[in-house]
Design a protein around this motif. Structure first.
Motif, PDB file in Angstrom:
ATOM      1  N   PRO A   1       0.809  -1.191   0.042  1.00 57.33           N
ATOM      2  CA  PRO A   1      -0.051  -0.226  -0.160  1.00 57.33           C
ATOM      3  C   PRO A   1       0.814   1.105   0.020  1.00 57.33           C
ATOM      4  O   PRO A   1       1.981   1.169   0.465  1.00 57.33           O
ATOM      5  N   ALA A   2       0.366   2.536  -0.545  1.00 60.20           N
ATOM      6  CA  ALA A   2       1.256   3.635  -0.614  1.00 60.20           C
ATOM      7  C   ALA A   2       1.774   4.031   0.657  1.00 60.20           C
ATOM      8  O   ALA A   2       2.985   4.435   0.953  1.00 60.20           O
ATOM      9  N   ALA A   3       1.074   3.858   1.649  1.00 67.37           N
ATOM     10  CA  ALA A   3       1.445   4.430   3.179  1.00 67.37           C
ATOM     11  C   ALA A   3       2.818   3.608   3.490  1.00 67.37           C
ATOM     12  O   ALA A   3       3.727   4.175   4.120  1.00 67.37           O
ATOM     13  N   GLN A   4       2.343   2.234   3.335  1.00 65.24           N
ATOM     14  CA  GLN A   4       3.627   1.428   3.871  1.00 65.24           C
ATOM     15  C   GLN A   4       4.938   1.658   2.764  1.00 65.24           C
ATOM     16  O   GLN A   4       6.203   1.779   3.175  1.00 65.24           O
ATOM     17  N   ALA A   5       4.592   1.814   1.546  1.00 65.44           N
ATOM     18  CA  ALA A   5       5.878   2.190   0.656  1.00 65.44           C
ATOM     19  C   ALA A   5       6.495   3.512   1.001  1.00 65.44           C
ATOM     20  O   ALA A   5       7.596   3.757   1.017  1.00 65.44           O
ATOM     21  N   ARG A   6       5.713   4.328   1.480  1.00 69.04           N
ATOM     22  CA  ARG A   6       6.156   5.895   1.935  1.00 69.04           C
ATOM     23  C   ARG A   6       6.947   5.735   3.076  1.00 69.04           C
ATOM     24  O   ARG A   6       8.309   6.135   3.214  1.00 69.04           O
ATOM     25  N   LYS A   7       6.677   4.731   3.997  1.00 69.03           N
ATOM     26  CA  LYS A   7       7.338   4.550   5.335  1.00 69.03           C
ATOM     27  C   LYS A   7       8.594   3.688   5.115  1.00 69.03           C
ATOM     28  O   LYS A   7       9.717   4.163   5.645  1.00 69.03           O
ATOM     29  N   LEU A   8       8.500   2.717   4.414  1.00 69.53           N
ATOM     30  CA  LEU A   8       9.799   2.000   3.969  1.00 69.53           C
ATOM     31  C   LEU A   8      10.815   2.737   3.307  1.00 69.53           C
ATOM     32  O   LEU A   8      11.966   2.484   3.246  1.00 69.53           O
TER      33      LEU A   8
ATOM     34  N   ASP B   1      16.508  -4.828   5.143  1.00 67.96           N
ATOM     35  CA  ASP B   1      16.826  -6.126   4.237  1.00 67.96           C
ATOM     36  C   ASP B   1      16.847  -6.071   2.858  1.00 67.96           C
ATOM     37  O   ASP B   1      15.827  -5.636   2.183  1.00 67.96           O
ATOM     38  N   VAL B   2      17.652  -6.971   1.902  1.00 74.11           N
ATOM     39  CA  VAL B   2      17.539  -7.152   0.679  1.00 74.11           C
ATOM     40  C   VAL B   2      16.160  -7.458   0.102  1.00 74.11           C
ATOM     41  O   VAL B   2      15.783  -6.857  -0.731  1.00 74.11           O
ATOM     42  N   LYS B   3      15.624  -8.356   0.652  1.00 79.26           N
ATOM     43  CA  LYS B   3      14.160  -8.877   0.132  1.00 79.26           C
ATOM     44  C   LYS B   3      13.139  -7.640   0.288  1.00 79.26           C
ATOM     45  O   LYS B   3      12.529  -7.358  -0.625  1.00 79.26           O
ATOM     46  N   THR B   4      13.280  -6.841   1.500  1.00 76.28           N
ATOM     47  CA  THR B   4      12.235  -5.453   1.337  1.00 76.28           C
ATOM     48  C   THR B   4      12.615  -4.533   0.173  1.00 76.28           C
ATOM     49  O   THR B   4      11.958  -3.878  -0.309  1.00 76.28           O
ATOM     50  N   ILE B   5      14.046  -4.303   0.224  1.00 71.77           N
ATOM     51  CA  ILE B   5      14.484  -3.462  -0.808  1.00 71.77           C
ATOM     52  C   ILE B   5      14.121  -3.879  -2.043  1.00 71.77           C
ATOM     53  O   ILE B   5      13.761  -3.235  -3.154  1.00 71.77           O
ATOM     54  N   LYS B   6      14.268  -5.066  -2.508  1.00 71.25           N
ATOM     55  CA  LYS B   6      13.787  -5.545  -3.631  1.00 71.25           C
ATOM     56  C   LYS B   6      12.313  -5.252  -4.053  1.00 71.25           C
ATOM     57  O   LYS B   6      11.834  -4.946  -5.194  1.00 71.25           O
ATOM     58  N   LEU B   7      11.443  -5.454  -3.167  1.00 69.45           N
ATOM     59  CA  LEU B   7      10.162  -5.298  -2.892  1.00 69.45           C
ATOM     60  C   LEU B   7       9.714  -3.784  -3.295  1.00 69.45           C
ATOM     61  O   LEU B   7       8.938  -3.462  -4.160  1.00 69.45           O
ATOM     62  N   LEU B   8      10.579  -2.906  -2.626  1.00 69.24           N
ATOM     63  CA  LEU B   8      10.459  -1.459  -2.802  1.00 69.24           C
ATOM     64  C   LEU B   8      10.947  -1.330  -4.336  1.00 69.24           C
ATOM     65  O   LEU B   8      10.382  -0.265  -5.127  1.00 69.24           O
ATOM     66  N   ARG B   9      12.130  -1.700  -4.776  1.00 69.81           N
ATOM     67  CA  ARG B   9      12.435  -1.595  -6.370  1.00 69.81           C
ATOM     68  C   ARG B   9      11.360  -2.115  -7.224  1.00 69.81           C
ATOM     69  O   ARG B   9      11.164  -1.317  -8.193  1.00 69.81           O
ATOM     70  N   GLU B  10      10.880  -3.162  -7.067  1.00 64.54           N
ATOM     71  CA  GLU B  10       9.809  -3.832  -7.961  1.00 64.54           C
ATOM     72  C   GLU B  10       8.380  -2.634  -7.817  1.00 64.54           C
ATOM     73  O   GLU B  10       7.714  -2.262  -8.974  1.00 64.54           O
ATOM     74  N   THR B  11       8.140  -2.021  -6.842  1.00 61.07           N
ATOM     75  CA  THR B  11       7.169  -1.119  -6.702  1.00 61.07           C
ATOM     76  C   THR B  11       7.530   0.059  -7.682  1.00 61.07           C
ATOM     77  O   THR B  11       6.451   0.591  -8.268  1.00 61.07           O
ATOM     78  N   LYS B  12       8.698   0.536  -7.446  1.00 55.03           N
ATOM     79  CA  LYS B  12       9.264   1.739  -8.343  1.00 55.03           C
ATOM     80  C   LYS B  12       9.034   1.430  -9.840  1.00 55.03           C
ATOM     81  O   LYS B  12       8.896   2.133 -10.698  1.00 55.03           O
ATOM     82  N   MET B  13       9.595   0.269 -10.212  1.00 59.77           N
ATOM     83  CA  MET B  13       9.621  -0.178 -11.601  1.00 59.77           C
ATOM     84  C   MET B  13       7.979  -0.258 -12.056  1.00 59.77           C
ATOM     85  O   MET B  13       7.806  -0.016 -13.296  1.00 59.77           O
ATOM     86  N   LEU B  14       6.969  -0.666 -11.342  1.00 57.39           N
ATOM     87  CA  LEU B  14       5.586  -0.731 -11.644  1.00 57.39           C
ATOM     88  C   LEU B  14       5.213   0.914 -11.601  1.00 57.39           C
ATOM     89  O   LEU B  14       4.503   1.120 -12.490  1.00 57.39           O
ATOM     90  N   LEU B  15       5.726   1.735 -10.783  1.00 56.37           N
ATOM     91  CA  LEU B  15       5.180   2.884 -10.605  1.00 56.37           C
ATOM     92  C   LEU B  15       5.567   3.879 -11.885  1.00 56.37           C
ATOM     93  O   LEU B  15       4.697   4.783 -12.243  1.00 56.37           O
ATOM     94  N   ARG B  16       6.875   3.906 -12.157  1.00 51.35           N
ATOM     95  CA  ARG B  16       7.367   4.599 -13.041  1.00 51.35           C
ATOM     96  C   ARG B  16       6.551   4.918 -14.471  1.00 51.35           C
ATOM     97  O   ARG B  16       6.031   5.962 -14.807  1.00 51.35           O
TER      98      ARG B  16
ATOM     99  N   PRO C   1       9.887   9.606  -5.819  1.00 50.81           N
ATOM    100  CA  PRO C   1      11.472  10.120  -5.546  1.00 50.81           C
ATOM    101  C   PRO C   1      12.363   9.094  -4.306  1.00 50.81           C
ATOM    102  O   PRO C   1      13.487   9.083  -4.369  1.00 50.81           O
ATOM    103  N   ILE C   2      11.482   8.748  -3.282  1.00 50.82           N
ATOM    104  CA  ILE C   2      12.003   8.101  -2.140  1.00 50.82           C
ATOM    105  C   ILE C   2      12.387   6.586  -2.259  1.00 50.82           C
ATOM    106  O   ILE C   2      13.184   6.080  -1.539  1.00 50.82           O
ATOM    107  N   LEU C   3      11.925   6.095  -3.289  1.00 54.77           N
ATOM    108  CA  LEU C   3      12.177   4.626  -3.458  1.00 54.77           C
ATOM    109  C   LEU C   3      12.968   4.224  -4.192  1.00 54.77           C
ATOM    110  O   LEU C   3      13.877   5.159  -4.949  1.00 54.77           O
ATOM    111  N   PRO C   4      13.966   3.120  -3.741  1.00 52.41           N
ATOM    112  CA  PRO C   4      15.256   2.809  -4.333  1.00 52.41           C
ATOM    113  C   PRO C   4      15.053   2.251  -5.704  1.00 52.41           C
ATOM    114  O   PRO C   4      14.275   1.981  -6.331  1.00 52.41           O
TER     115      PRO C   4
END
Length: 181
Positions: free
Chosen positions: A121-128, A136-151, A178-181
């Motif tokens: 969810p957006a709120a969780q993505a913002r917080k993380l 951890d790497v797994k969570t960073i990967k999830l954030l990266r995938e979120t950014k790849m979907l978002l762009r 902008p704050i996602l890896p």
């Protein structure tokens, strides 16, 4: 028909073949399916400005068939498929007008794909996203995938009317990007 023969066809003849009773998709290896997906997307993009309005339905349906088959044989994850679909639509919508009756050219359809696949969810993505370097790497990967979907989704949403439900929903995500890896 051999793979080499398939990849000698332009987008429209290839799409018609894929949608016919003689579709070659079942006969291709997993690797050939992935290559055909890339080839077909490139052909659709390259010829986009010459496509007649009535032909977009054929091209869109054929791309759907290829994407679906690639996921079916587990050559690509559902998330990667959605990322690729969003990127293809983003590039096409820079070249041709929006067409709400063609999924490939319909911003609302693309927003629906994003919503169905975004892993957080957006709120969780913002917080993380604010502390991603300590995660951890797994969570960073999830954030990266979120950014790849978002762009590509954010780019596509610029084509939606101001105040549209999809446009309003993604306004929140635009601040997070902008704050996602």
């Amino acid at each position: 028909m051999s793979f080499e023969e398939l990849t000698s066809l332009n987008a429209l003849p290839l799409s018609r073949l894929i949608l016919s009773d003689k579709s070659p998709l079942q006969d291709l290896t997993n690797n050939q399916l992935r290559l055909l997906l890339g080839y077909s997307a490139a052909e659709v993009i390259a010829g986009a400005s010459k496509v007649e309005p009535g032909e977009w339905g054929i091209l869109s349906a054929a791309m759907d068939a290829i994407f679906n088959r690639v996921v079916e044989v587990q050559e690509m994850s559902k998330r990667e498929e959605v990322i690729r679909r969003l990127n293809l639509s983003d590039v096409l919508l820079l070249r041709v007008p929006v067409n709400d009756s063609i999924p490939l050219l319909d911003p609302h359809h693309q927003v629906t794909l994003f919503i169905g696949e975004v892993p957080l969810p957006a709120a969780q993505a913002r917080k993380l996203g604010q502390v991603w370097k300590s995660l951890d790497v797994k969570t960073i990967k999830l954030l990266r995938e979120t950014k790849m979907l978002l762009r590509p989704t954010l780019a596509i949403c610029k084509l939606l009317p101001v105040g549209d439900s999809g446009e309003r929903l993604l306004r929140e995500w635009a601040d997070i990007y902008p704050i996602l890896p």
